[in-house]
Scaffold this active site. Sequence first.
Site, PDB file in Angstrom:
ATOM      1  N   SER A  86      -0.431   7.347   4.022  1.00 33.01           N
ATOM      2  CA  SER A  86      -1.490   7.684   2.864  1.00 33.01           C
ATOM      3  C   SER A  86      -2.754   7.487   3.301  1.00 33.01           C
ATOM      4  O   SER A  86      -3.004   6.809   4.165  1.00 33.01           O
ATOM      5  CB  SER A  86      -1.188   6.900   1.616  1.00 33.01           C
ATOM      6  N   TYR A  94      -0.559  -1.024  -3.930  1.00 31.35           N
ATOM      7  CA  TYR A  94       0.198   0.519  -3.338  1.00 31.35           C
ATOM      8  C   TYR A  94      -0.441   0.542  -1.830  1.00 31.35           C
ATOM      9  O   TYR A  94      -0.024   0.814  -0.836  1.00 31.35           O
ATOM     10  CB  TYR A  94      -0.098   1.456  -4.269  1.00 31.35           C
TER      11      TYR A  94
END
Length: 364
Positions: free
Chosen positions: A131, A156
């Site tokens: 990501s 995250y």
Amino acid sequence: MQHLFGGMYKNKTVLVTGHTGFKGSWLVFWLKQMGANVIGYSLSAPTTPNHLELLKLDIVSVIGDIRDLEKLDHTFDTYKPDIVFHLAAQALVRPSYVNPIETYETNVIGTLKVFEACRKHQLKAIVNITSDKAYENREWVWGYRENDPMGGYDPYSSSKGCADLLATSYRNSYFNINEYKKSHQTLLATCRAGNVIGGGDWAHDRLITDIMLSVSQGKKVSIRNPKATRPWQHVLEPLSGYLQVGQKLLEEKVAFGEAWNFGPSDEGSICVEEVVLHVKQHWDKIDYEINQVPNQLHEASLLKLDCSKAHIKLHWKDVWDSKKTFEKTVKWYRSFYEENIILTQHDLEHYISDAVCKKIEWAI
């Protein structure tokens, strides 16, 4: 479509982890169109409706947890994939605050076990998806480059930074390019992408999903962070990058076993409130309200990628600008909710046609 990416995916056995998720479902759909033998490995469909289930694809779908190494081993041994696209993850910031253990176990230990299964079965190629949030975010106005440090404020983002560092370690320790074809035969690349949107995403706590669910129910959507700026791109954009990297790895081009950014041009970086106004142009029933909660959980307010490396070395470019991306996304949902028509095939064909017109390498 079988000629795309040099025809590399025709008759290849491709394993996609996380195939029941949003990006995974679009990826297996595209791979199937190109003649690949697709094996999906994932938990059960995370939402109802679910894009993959709506597509009714003829693929092998293994329901399993990436933390289950025994089941991973059995799947690899049974189907003998040529390449793995590893997308399975706990993919949302706010739930990571609620369930940090599950987030780290899935995103870090799960990735570790996928790599171990790949190593044991001597795969040719691994495309590991992390990501843009894996970078240490300093709220810079310029984009992050592939050699910038990993980081992560929230669980995250931190877990994705860990997964990226894990991939680097495996690339150095087990899949070192200097030992390629000597002690191993595996090439490993990592791909990082910004916010992706498009039809078929029903994951909670995502802006476009929240908007589309709200309008379908005749409700106002609540916007909690209106000034947060993100690089918005259609889901097909990073997927074309992942597939192009996978092509190079399958062609045994060792120089492409590295990290890669895939994001839109600068005009694609738009704040949340502007996004709502853009999508409202294509569905006038959309309504919203600003609901900034005091002491809300931290989320980055500015984050974008520098994709110069992909532009120069892969000759990869984004196909659709933000205007076309928002239009295609809203029309997909509007068609689904108002007419029960799925536009996935239509959108993919249109995207490829536009890529051909732009003479983008993977399409010609």
